[in-house]
Motif scaffolding. Sequence first.
Motif, short mmCIF file in Angstrom:
data_model
loop_
_atom_site.label_atom_id
_atom_site.label_comp_id
_atom_site.label_asym_id
_atom_site.label_seq_id
_atom_site.Cartn_x
_atom_site.Cartn_y
_atom_site.Cartn_z
N ILE A 283 0.82 -1.20 0.00
CA ILE A 283 0.00 0.00 0.00
C ILE A 283 0.86 1.25 0.00
O ILE A 283 0.59 2.21 -0.74
CB ILE A 283 -0.96 -0.02 1.22
CG1 ILE A 283 -1.91 -1.21 1.11
CG2 ILE A 283 -1.74 1.26 1.30
CD1 ILE A 283 -2.83 -1.38 2.27
N PHE B 244 -9.24 -8.65 7.85
CA PHE B 244 -10.28 -8.00 7.04
C PHE B 244 -10.08 -6.49 7.03
O PHE B 244 -10.30 -5.85 6.00
CB PHE B 244 -11.67 -8.36 7.55
CG PHE B 244 -12.05 -9.78 7.26
CD1 PHE B 244 -11.75 -10.33 6.04
CD2 PHE B 244 -12.68 -10.55 8.20
CE1 PHE B 244 -12.07 -11.63 5.76
CE2 PHE B 244 -13.00 -11.86 7.94
CZ PHE B 244 -12.70 -12.41 6.71
N VAL B 245 -9.66 -5.93 8.15
CA VAL B 245 -9.41 -4.49 8.20
C VAL B 245 -8.32 -4.12 7.21
O VAL B 245 -8.42 -3.13 6.47
CB VAL B 245 -9.03 -4.04 9.63
CG1 VAL B 245 -8.51 -2.62 9.61
CG2 VAL B 245 -10.22 -4.13 10.54
N ILE B 246 -7.27 -4.97 7.14
CA ILE B 246 -6.18 -4.68 6.20
C ILE B 246 -6.70 -4.76 4.76
O ILE B 246 -6.35 -3.93 3.91
CB ILE B 246 -5.01 -5.66 6.44
CG1 ILE B 246 -4.36 -5.36 7.77
CG2 ILE B 246 -3.98 -5.53 5.33
CD1 ILE B 246 -3.21 -6.25 8.12
N THR B 247 -7.58 -5.75 4.50
CA THR B 247 -8.17 -5.85 3.16
C THR B 247 -8.91 -4.58 2.80
O THR B 247 -8.74 -4.02 1.70
CB THR B 247 -9.16 -7.03 3.13
OG1 THR B 247 -8.59 -8.13 3.79
CG2 THR B 247 -9.53 -7.38 1.72
N VAL B 248 -9.75 -4.13 3.74
CA VAL B 248 -10.53 -2.92 3.49
C VAL B 248 -9.59 -1.73 3.28
O VAL B 248 -9.81 -0.89 2.40
CB VAL B 248 -11.49 -2.66 4.66
CG1 VAL B 248 -12.14 -1.30 4.53
CG2 VAL B 248 -12.55 -3.73 4.70
N ALA B 249 -8.49 -1.68 4.05
CA ALA B 249 -7.55 -0.57 3.92
C ALA B 249 -6.92 -0.58 2.54
O ALA B 249 -6.74 0.49 1.93
CB ALA B 249 -6.48 -0.67 5.00
N ALA B 250 -6.61 -1.78 2.04
CA ALA B 250 -6.01 -1.86 0.70
C ALA B 250 -6.99 -1.35 -0.34
O ALA B 250 -6.64 -0.55 -1.22
CB ALA B 250 -5.61 -3.30 0.40
N LEU C 185 -14.90 -7.62 -2.54
CA LEU C 185 -14.65 -6.20 -2.26
C LEU C 185 -13.36 -5.73 -2.94
O LEU C 185 -13.32 -4.67 -3.57
CB LEU C 185 -14.57 -5.98 -0.76
CG LEU C 185 -14.18 -4.58 -0.32
CD1 LEU C 185 -15.34 -3.64 -0.51
CD2 LEU C 185 -13.70 -4.56 1.10
#
Lengths: 171, 321, 100
Positions: A64, C64-70, A153
């Motif tokens: 990122i 999952f939080v990291i996924t959302v952050a990406a 997502l």
Amino acid sequence: MELLFFYLFAAGIIGASLLVVTRSNVIHAALLLVLTFFFMSGVFVLAGAEFLAVVQVLLYAGGIMVLYLFSIMLMNAEVSVRLRQFHRQSFFTIVVSLILAAEIWWKVLGGGAAYPAFKGFSWTLGTTPGNVEALGSILYTKYLFPFEVASILLLAAMIGAIVLAKRTIDR
Amino acid sequence: MIAELIAAFLKIVLVLGTISLVVAYLTYLERKIIGHIQMRMGPMRVGWHGLLQPIADGLKLFLKEDIIPSKADKIVFVIAPIMVLVPAFVVYSVLPFDENFYITQVNVGLFLVLAVSSLGVFGIVMAGWASNSKYSLLGAFRSAAQMLSYEIFLGFSLIGPLMLAGSLNFQNIVKAQSDVWFVFYQPLAFIVFFIAALAETNRIPFDLPEAETELVAGFHTEYSGMKFAFFFLAEYANIMAVSTVCIAVFFGGWGGIDAIPLPGIVWYLLKMAVLIFVFIWIRATLPRYRYDQLMRVGWKFMFPLAILNIFVTGLVKFLFL
Amino acid sequence: MVPLSHYLALGAVVFVIGAAGVLMRRNAIIILMSIELMLNAVNITLVGFSRQWGDLTGQVLAIFVITVAAAEAAVGLAILISLNRDRSVLNVDEVNLLKW
């Protein structure tokens, strides 16, 4: 020993993140954010989440943040160093942040909130049937559906990013 | 406790010292092999057949003036070579050299190697940006895009062998190959891994970040003296690290043929020598890819191949094992 | 042996720093980075609780939080790039066409 390292990492996280939100040079802020992620990965190791610690470095720092640096250079964002950095309502922001901090402090840490007694994991750090195996099995059984949703997502975000950033050529 | 600490410290010093020395002589080896492939002699002047050449080179780099461009971002400019060198050496902390000789052994070993080696790109981007020169910046751009995409193939190609080994720990991966090396089970994964490794280490045919003929020297155009030497050291340290991962995952690590009783470390060094020779051989043989060709090869050829490999491995494992 | 309250306090402090960054800064990229900080603060809390309970759910949630952050970083940066291309601004208070 463990506590000492925790304080070290915590000091690093707080110091670096304070610098992130106050630097005027965007590239410096991004590099300091990488530093913050390293320290966080250290905290994760202390908490017995070694897989998560590596994911933190691999995805956040290696993925990122490279994307961020790349976009900053594409947008030529360094020129904004000379501009005003903060909003005019910064004073209210600080007040609101302090209120938020007090609220969290009072609600989460003080106020005699009851926390469960320490249980800990059945495995210890670094042993072979450990964190990775346990996390893998729970992720692919109990949390399989959320996992699939997360992959959808990511796909949607990927397509969205391409559509948004693509230069439309008028003919 | 203290004895353990001292032992660990000695091991680290031994490994790091050996690597630094070997890396210096890799430059000599590279020049010599390429020279002979091109019907030249290579370095001949310093010492017998040029054997002291790396030491002379090191001295020269050490004594050179360390130039920092006046328009450069000084702090980032100084940190960048360190950011390239440190991940290249940190990787060795979990790599397996022999059954009993490794610095440490962690549960997420292979994953850690991937994560740490992905940090090298920061140093390159920082160097390119801080130099404040267009060639450096273009080199850094190319490098960021190239390393970010080839990292994905590198990771995906390793999933197949990992599924067979059932562990991320290097020791277990090597032990799982005591009968048959994974390169025979996973030839597709090996091809993808090797090409991606060439791209990750910025070697020809993927040396676009420092393409001499178009970008002067790419991201390290503005560097001189010891800082330049750091980039050089990091490149060769990365080659050795990637060869070690390749040996551990595809060629059975320290294991050899039972008929010839040799200690594990000797087998490891032999395999290492062959792989490094192949790396140099490729450099002497192939031309450089164009940028769009690089991306096309990556995303349209290697990525589907890696996915296909994972799918087939999973299917075979599900049906027959 | 790090007590749970330490993890919570660290998470809270980082979260507040991130929130202050989002509200205070004009530069849109730094605002995105501050959001990353806030997400990471949540991760620290989740990991701390996960250790306290001896339950891996917290760590799964952190993944999952990291996924959302990406996903957030990709879409957010794409928006910023197209904004920068069309109007050559990066400061959020200059993007005010829809303001009444």
